[in-house]
Design a protein around this motif. Structure first.
Motif, short mmCIF file in Angstrom:
data_model
loop_
_atom_site.label_atom_id
_atom_site.label_comp_id
_atom_site.label_asym_id
_atom_site.label_seq_id
_atom_site.Cartn_x
_atom_site.Cartn_y
_atom_site.Cartn_z
N ASP B 118 0.84 -1.20 0.00
CA ASP B 118 0.00 0.00 0.00
C ASP B 118 0.87 1.24 0.00
O ASP B 118 1.77 1.36 0.83
N ILE B 119 0.57 2.14 -0.90
CA ILE B 119 1.29 3.42 -0.93
C ILE B 119 0.27 4.50 -0.66
O ILE B 119 -0.72 4.62 -1.40
N PHE B 120 0.48 5.27 0.35
CA PHE B 120 -0.43 6.38 0.67
C PHE B 120 0.30 7.68 0.45
O PHE B 120 1.39 7.90 0.98
N LEU B 121 -0.31 8.55 -0.34
CA LEU B 121 0.32 9.83 -0.65
C LEU B 121 -0.59 10.95 -0.21
O LEU B 121 -1.77 10.95 -0.53
N GLN B 122 -0.02 11.87 0.52
CA GLN B 122 -0.83 12.98 0.99
C GLN B 122 -0.10 14.26 0.62
O GLN B 122 1.07 14.44 0.96
N VAL B 123 -0.82 15.14 -0.07
CA VAL B 123 -0.20 16.42 -0.43
C VAL B 123 -0.47 17.39 0.70
O VAL B 123 -1.62 17.67 1.03
N LEU B 124 0.58 17.91 1.29
CA LEU B 124 0.40 18.83 2.41
C LEU B 124 0.40 20.28 1.94
O LEU B 124 -0.29 21.11 2.49
N GLN B 125 1.23 20.56 0.94
CA GLN B 125 1.25 21.90 0.36
C GLN B 125 1.30 21.73 -1.14
O GLN B 125 2.16 21.01 -1.65
N ALA B 126 0.40 22.38 -1.87
CA ALA B 126 0.36 22.21 -3.32
C ALA B 126 0.78 23.51 -3.99
O ALA B 126 0.13 24.53 -3.83
N ASP B 127 1.89 23.44 -4.73
CA ASP B 127 2.31 24.61 -5.48
C ASP B 127 2.80 24.18 -6.85
O ASP B 127 3.87 24.55 -7.30
N GLY B 128 2.05 23.33 -7.50
CA GLY B 128 2.45 22.88 -8.83
C GLY B 128 3.38 21.68 -8.74
O GLY B 128 4.22 21.61 -7.86
N GLY B 129 3.21 20.74 -9.63
CA GLY B 129 4.10 19.57 -9.67
C GLY B 129 3.83 18.58 -8.57
O GLY B 129 4.74 17.89 -8.12
N THR B 130 2.58 18.46 -8.12
CA THR B 130 2.30 17.54 -7.01
C THR B 130 2.47 16.09 -7.44
O THR B 130 2.93 15.27 -6.63
N ARG B 131 2.10 15.76 -8.67
CA ARG B 131 2.22 14.35 -9.00
C ARG B 131 3.68 13.93 -9.12
O ARG B 131 4.05 12.81 -8.76
N SER B 132 4.53 14.84 -9.58
CA SER B 132 5.96 14.53 -9.63
C SER B 132 6.49 14.34 -8.22
O SER B 132 7.21 13.36 -7.95
N ALA B 133 6.13 15.26 -7.34
CA ALA B 133 6.61 15.14 -5.96
C ALA B 133 6.13 13.84 -5.34
O ALA B 133 6.86 13.18 -4.59
N CYS B 134 4.88 13.45 -5.67
CA CYS B 134 4.34 12.22 -5.10
C CYS B 134 5.11 11.00 -5.57
O CYS B 134 5.40 10.09 -4.80
N ILE B 135 5.44 10.96 -6.85
CA ILE B 135 6.17 9.81 -7.35
C ILE B 135 7.55 9.75 -6.70
O ILE B 135 8.02 8.67 -6.30
N ASN B 136 8.20 10.88 -6.58
CA ASN B 136 9.53 10.89 -5.95
C ASN B 136 9.44 10.47 -4.49
O ASN B 136 10.27 9.70 -4.00
N ALA B 137 8.42 10.98 -3.80
CA ALA B 137 8.26 10.60 -2.39
C ALA B 137 7.98 9.11 -2.27
O ALA B 137 8.48 8.43 -1.37
N ALA B 138 7.15 8.59 -3.19
CA ALA B 138 6.82 7.15 -3.14
C ALA B 138 8.07 6.31 -3.35
O ALA B 138 8.25 5.28 -2.69
#
Lengths: 446, 241
Positions: B118-138
């Motif tokens: 299970d991968i849970f992704l939570q955006v805490l601050q959104a300033d563009g490029g959230t999906r990129s940040a999510c993949i990197n965090a994952a």
């Protein structure tokens, strides 16, 4: 696609191995070439803005409707476009009714990106009253049969429906210029949407770790493939959207190759869509609706719609009303409520007489020839006006003109029936219509 | 509006090929098997990985001898300027699907049959490029959880405004109406897993923007590798071997 265990169709190992091995020799199971598309048929429905697309076994229907709503706060001058997908359970055993699943949402968003972000549909022209009233166009896509490659078929269905859609004409009026009056199609010709370009989606399937590329995958190929990519391009060579949602990694060169393939095919598919739409429009214009001056108006102020009907009366009308009543019974047409109520209202209580330039009021269904000739003599100049306008009407009308003096009403009925089958307002087309001076309104809001 | 001034500086003072500052931290959620926080400029994302563990819902399993990967992307309601109406809308559903498939491509799922990640992704601050940040965090979280991967999945976005390709758009640049190309690659294998683009672009311009985004991805991959190596050093030090 998720589904309950019982509903899931799984590919057998034999089948998947067969498909893969065949592809390694550049053979597809249905005999197509690697980049060949299945047969595409586009049909249109009775209503404006409904289309039915078949791409091989895949069957999708698209419907476009429009409604006046308040605009978004950050875009007060633009209308909106929204896409809703319905993955009907009859299309695939793994589709479940109710909330759209992941793939349904993804499909909707791919098409949405292709249409909205690339500004294919002009949303600024949908604005009626800045900040208060704009048109909201809604596209509903119903998947009827999942034969693979739903995205492409649904995209074409959406485009075909959008291009043939006509929204009601509306003017801003009222006391302080804040009321929006929607004109029904009997009164004013509905307007098409302004569409700048047609973004066409092309889906690719990847096999064998991204080395084999296939266009327009079928249901079985979709179950076998290890990755996919949808490229939305238009005929001008622009790329409108790309969606490669993860899965197998492919090299840069393969991606660029796919995009070039898509670009080269965009022109051909655009041409097919346009041709079908042209054929449909031509057919439609042969069964044109007759314009009736100010029969009924809907006045919109805020969310509630109040329908007001205005009556116009002249001495001819009373005579016409009696004759029309008996004609209505005689003709026994499946009455559209508008027409029948009109006749009743005309007979019942004429209230306002809206004076104006002499207009032949085609309120009644049919007239006998003598009274027509009499009125013709009295309205000499208006007829000449109408004759110039007659050329703009469809050929069906011209036919009627010639036959008018000789033909019986019943003969006309035959024509009317066939015409009526396709459009609800065709009942208006009677002998009278052939004669009445038509004031074809220009479709301008003023 | 001018997004790139004549000297070549953008609204936040970057040049066209400069990324925002990256801050990454591993092991932030103690209960999770692996977790990470990834910041790209003002975009902040937290990822938590649970797995491999027993499959909760057998009906979701499609491939028998492979692990099942589930992903949930959600934006916190306080992540954007105006409070968001609902946590799970269509965009979140699509992004969950997209990110799941991206990670599935790089996890060696055949080594963990009959299990669920299970991968849970939570955006805490959104300033563009959230999906990129999510993949990197994952990616960081999966590495922290010790799940075998064939490569690091990294992602970056690029756009095209004022006739200039721009790397790593922030929210203002993203909502300017220009194009936004998000690329996810496996750097060592040099393969593109994720590619999403919206808004119109001519073909040649796309190739430039695509190339720029891929370069950005490689730079992020370097950074992620540094972070993971630093983390491993810390673990070794704490073990006091």
């Amino acid at each position: 696609m998720e589904g309950r265990l019982a509903n899931m169709w799984r590919l057998t190992v034999n089948e998947s191995k067969f498909v893969e091995t065949a592809l390694q020799s550049e053979l597809r199971v249905d005999g197509r070439g690697l980049y060949d598309y299945r047969k595409l048929t586009i049909k249109f429905g009775k209503e404006y803005g409904s289309s039915e697309v078949q791409l091989g076994q895949t069957h999708v229907m698209g419907f476009v409707t429009a409604q006046l709503v308040q605009p978004y706060k950050d875009r007060p001058n633009e209308g909106s476009l929204s896409i809703f997908t319905e993955f009907s359970p009859m299309a695939d055993p793994s589709f479940e009714p109710g909330r759209p699943g992941e793939s349904a949402v993804e499909l909707g968003r791919i098409i949405d990106r292709g249409l909205r972000e690339s500004r294919a549909v002009d949303t600024e022209s949908l604005c009626v009253l800045a900040g208060k009233m704009v048109w909201s166009v809604r596209i509903d896509l119903h998947i009827l049969d999942n034969g693979g490659n739903l995205v492409d078929a649904a995209n074409i269905a959406a485009l075909a429906a959008l291009v043939t859609f006509r929204r009601p004409d509306c003017t801003v009026g009222g006391e302080n210029g804040q009321e929006v009056i929607i004109h029904p199609p009997e009164e004013r010709e509905p307007l098409p949407l302004i569409i700048h370009h047609l973004p066409i989606a092309f889906t690719f399937g990847f096999f064998n770790k991204g080395n084999i590329v296939v266009m327009d995958p079928t249901y079985v190929e979709e179950a076998v493939m290890c990755g996919r990519m949808t490229v939305t391009v238009n005929a001008n060579g622009d790329i409108c959207a790309i969606q490669k949602p993860g899965e197998e990694g492919v090299s840069h060169s393969v991606i660029l190759h796919c995009m070039r393939l898509a670009s080269s095919r965009a022109a051909a598919t655009t041409k097919i869509i346009r041709e079908e739409v042209e054929a449909y429009n031509r057919e439609r214009s042969l069964q044109k609706v007759k314009r009736h001056p100010t029969l009924a108006k809907s006045v919109v102020s805020g969310p509630t719609v109040v329908v007001k009907e205005e009556h116009r009366k002249s001495s001819d009308q009373e005579k016409a009303a009696e004759i029309s009543r008996e004609h209505v019974e005689r003709l026994k047409l499946s009455s559209e409520e508008l027409r029948s109520t009109k006749v009743e209202e005309v007979a019942a209580s004429p209230t306002n007489f809206k004076g104006g330039p002499s207009k032949w009021d085609p309120y009644s269904e049919a007239m006998d020839v003598d009274s027509l000739k009499a009125s013709l003599a009295s309205k000499g100049d208006s007829v000449t006006k109408s004759s110039s306008k007659k050329t703009t009407n469809g050929s069906g009308n011209a036919e009627k003109d010639a036959e008018m003096s000789v033909e019986e009403v019943t003969g006309d009925l035959g024509k009317k029936d066939t015409v009526e089958a396709t459009k609800q307002n065709d009942g208006e087309m009677t002998l009278k219509d052939a004669v009445k001076p038509k004031k074809k309104r220009k479709n301008k809001n003023n | 509006m001018e997004y790139v001034n004549p000297e070549g500086l953008r609204l936040d003072g970057r040049r066209f090929n400069e990324m925002r500052q990256i801050v990454a931290e591993v092991g932030v959620v103690s209960k999770a098997d692996g977790s990470a926080v990834f910041e790209m400029g003002n975009t902040k994302v937290i990822a938590a990985v649970y797995g491999p563990r027993e499959i909760q819902n057998k009906s979701l399993q499609k491939k028998n001898d492979h692990a099942l990967v589930l992903c949930e992307y959600s934006m916190a309601q306080f992540s954007t300027g105006d409070r968001r109406r609902q946590k799970f809308d269509r965009r979140s559903t699509e992004l969950s699907l997209v990110i799941r498939q991206t990670m599935e491509a790089c996890i060696l799922t055949e080594l963990l049959p009959h299990s669920q990640i299970d991968i849970f992704l939570q955006v805490l601050q959104a300033d563009g490029g959230t999906r990129s940040a999510c993949i990197n965090a994952a990616t960081l979280a999966l590495a922290d959880a010790g799940i075998p991967m064939r490569d690091l999945a990294v992602s970056c976005s690029a756009g095209y405004l004022n006739s200039t390709p721009l790397l790593d758009l922030n929210y203002v640049e993203d909502s300017a109406g220009g194009t936004d190309v998000t690329v996810g690659i496996l750097p060592k294998l040099d393969k593109v897993t994720l590619l999403q683009m919206d808004a119109k672009l001519p073909m040649e311009t796309f190739e430039t923007v695509f190339a720029l985004a891929s370069e950005g991805c490689k730079a992020i991959a370097e950074r992620i590798r540094e972070v993971l190596q630093e983390n491993t050093k810390q673990l070794e030090y704490r073990r006091a071997a």
